[in-house]
Design an enzyme around this catalytic site. Structure first.
Site, short mmCIF file in Angstrom:
data_model
loop_
_atom_site.label_atom_id
_atom_site.label_comp_id
_atom_site.label_asym_id
_atom_site.label_seq_id
_atom_site.Cartn_x
_atom_site.Cartn_y
_atom_site.Cartn_z
N GLU A 209 -18.20 -5.56 5.60
CA GLU A 209 -16.90 -5.82 6.23
C GLU A 209 -15.87 -6.25 5.21
OE1 GLU A 209 -17.80 -8.90 9.02
OE2 GLU A 209 -19.40 -7.75 10.00
N LYS A 211 -13.48 -8.50 3.41
CA LYS A 211 -13.34 -9.95 3.30
C LYS A 211 -11.84 -10.24 3.19
CE LYS A 211 -14.99 -14.14 1.14
NZ LYS A 211 -13.72 -14.82 1.48
N ARG A 231 -11.77 -23.83 10.32
CA ARG A 231 -13.16 -23.90 9.86
C ARG A 231 -13.66 -25.33 9.83
NH1 ARG A 231 -14.00 -20.80 5.21
NH2 ARG A 231 -16.02 -21.80 5.03
N PHE A 295 -14.80 -11.01 13.61
CA PHE A 295 -16.00 -10.38 13.06
C PHE A 295 -17.28 -10.86 13.72
CE2 PHE A 295 -14.58 -13.67 9.92
CZ PHE A 295 -15.53 -14.64 10.19
#
Length: 528
Positions: A209, A211, A231, A295
């Site tokens: 994928e 980044k 995060r 994702f």
């Protein structure tokens, strides 16, 4: 419990390299905590008080020298109460009130306890008591299975509350801790691989994928209520109305999504990282719009997916959010993966993620199921100044001012140097001692918090990339710079130039083979 017992336990942790000894020391103190002391104590042990920011800085705290108690009398509850008082101080006269609270705390603490308190309040606690060690200590103290404790902490996103349940509740109560839509989950983390070939050798058949150079987001939706977490699980919902609107439009009732957000330019290519972060930090919508790229999928409409393989999670994600998927390629072919990686770089992204399609979502863990592959740039730069450190680096020259050569004088005098960033990362105690002595002999003036030095020392710096900057005259700043080592073998005339660094800026390289970014073209997942 006396606060001094935490201090002694942490001193033991700091004095040993043995993980088992660290766990033993922490478990011993955890078993003696009263139920209402567990969360405050965990805040001390992680230098993350439950009250959050306390409104005190290093200079304020280090100014509180003088008398301390000869013997310890402070309790964990006393410290927690003082932290609550500090966090609540505001308004006129707050400085005097804060000083009085700190003075009382300082006088009641022993010298060793005050040293620990200062390090906790400034976040400078470095004892090796990382969260993984604490989780093992909680499991030991509670006589619970370590994997059960780790899973509960990861899914709840709260180490303190997990410890409360583990230490005071039943096995069934601990096992019942799971995903809750609306409550942040510790994100799964990635390890690093040097190449796509190396990553595929570890992960096997993988989802390769793009980044993205954006900000990690975790988005929860329950009905019409949407919450967006960073995060670090900070709630930033009011700052990202575009993401809220996008997720409200998905054909689901309950969902937890993992992804990134970044801003795109008019051609659909990614903007510079600092543009995304500036917009991400705004309380109200601005001209630069953010777009989500997902994702992973942790939960959908009553079904937890964290234990399902990535292939199943991605299939469900494509079903509900096909327009917001990160571009990907499912393959075990190194040549195909390498070509996809080159396409990601041409499109202006950091590199690729390689994720094994059979792997579950291991919240909060950094394993080999996710591997990031991106170029690591190293450059030889010149030190032009150094700032003195603080905390445990107090008295040492620590923060390096880094410059590139400007041989043509584009941004100053020909043959001079252009500052491009600072770093104190990657410095061992040995290097700190060496550079303090080395640069003290080369002082030629002053800079804020330090000294200006003769530009005759070359240092090799690793960076993740560069970004545009109005702060430095060359218009470029380093991203995530860290010291690899000094290069006494290199004269400054062989240091890298400002033009070399500017060549890494977004837009300085080639475009996609088709003449447009895959993001701009709206490329989605492909199989191969």
């Amino acid at each position: 419990m006396l606060f001094g017992e935490l201090q002694v336990a942490l001193a033991t942790v700091a004095a040993t390299r043995s993980r088992l000894a660290k766990v033993d020391a922490l478990a011993g103190v955890l078993t003696r905590l009263a139920p209402d002391e567990i969360v405050p104590a965990l805040g001390v042990l992680t230098a993350a008080p439950r009250q959050g920011r306390l409104g005190v800085g290093w200079r304020t705290l280090t100014a509180r020298g003088g008398d301390h108690a000869e013997t310890g009398s402070l309790t964990v509850a006393d410290v927690d109460a003082a932290f609550s008082e500090l966090a609540g101080i505001s308004g006129s006269g707050s400085g005097a009130v804060r000083t009085a609270v700190l003075a009382d705390l300082s006088q009641r603490a022993t010298a060793d306890e005050w040293d620990l308190l200062v390090r906790v309040m400034t976040g400078e606690l470095r004892t090796g008591a990382l969260e993984g060690v604490l989780l093992d200590a909680v499991a030991r103290a509670a006589d619970r299975d370590g994997e059960l404790v780790r899973r509960a902490a990861m899914l709840s996103g709260d180490l303190g509350e997990t410890a409360v349940v583990a230490l005071t509740g039943s096995v069934e109560e601990l096992a019942s801790i799971g995903l809750v839509v609306g409550r942040g989950v510790q994100p799964m983390l990635a390890s690093t691989a040097a190449s796509v070939d190396e990553a595929l050798a570890v992960a096997g058949l993988s989802s390769v994928e793009f980044k993205l150079d954006g900000a990690r987001v975790q988005v929860h939706r329950h009905g019409d209520e949407v919450r967006v977490f960073t995060r670090t699980l900070a709630d930033v919902t009011p700052r990202v109305p575009e993401i809220v609107e996008a997720v409200r439009g998905l054909p689901v009732t309950d969902v937890i999504l993992d992804g990134e957000t970044l801003s795109l330019d008019d051609d659909g290519a990614p903007r510079a990282f600092q543009d995304t972060m500036a917009r991400f930090g705004a309380e109200t919508a601005r001209e630069i719009a953010l777009r989500p790229w997902f994702f992973d999928l942790l939960h959908v409409d009553g079904r937890d997916l964290v234990d399902e393989p990535l292939s199943e999670r991605r299939a469900e994600l494509e079903r509900i959010a096909a327009d917001f998927l990160v571009p990907s390629l499912v393959t075990a072919d190194p040549d195909a993966a390498e070509a996809f990686s080159r396409a990601a770089l041409r499109a202006g992204h950091e590199g690729v993620m390689v994720k094994g399609v059979d792997a579950p979502y291991t919240a909060g863990r950094r394993g080999k199921s996710w591997l990031k592959v991106k170029p690591v740039h190293t450059f030889d730069l010149v030190v032009v100044g150094v700032e003195y450190g603080s905390g445990r680096r107090s008295g040492w020259l620590s923060n390096l001012h880094l410059a590139a050569r400007d041989p043509e004088g584009t941004f100053g005098a020909a043959g001079g140097f252009v500052m491009v960033g600072k770093t104190f990362k990657g410095l061992t105690d040995e290097l700190l001692r060496w550079q303090t002595a080395h640069f003290s002999e080369r002082e030629i003036g002053s800079v804020s918090g330090g000294i200006r030095v003769t530009p005759d020392t070359v240092v090799e710096i690793a960076i993740d990339g560069v970004q545009r900057s109005t702060r430095y005259p060359g218009g470029v700043a380093l991203r995530f710079a860290r010291v690899k080592g000094y290069r006494p073998d290199k004269p400054v005339g062989e240091a890298d130039t400002i033009e070399t660094l500017r060549g890494l800026l977004p837009g300085a390289g080639a475009t996609d083979d088709a003449g447009a970014s895959p993001m701009a073209a709206g490329a989605g997942p492909t199989e191969g």
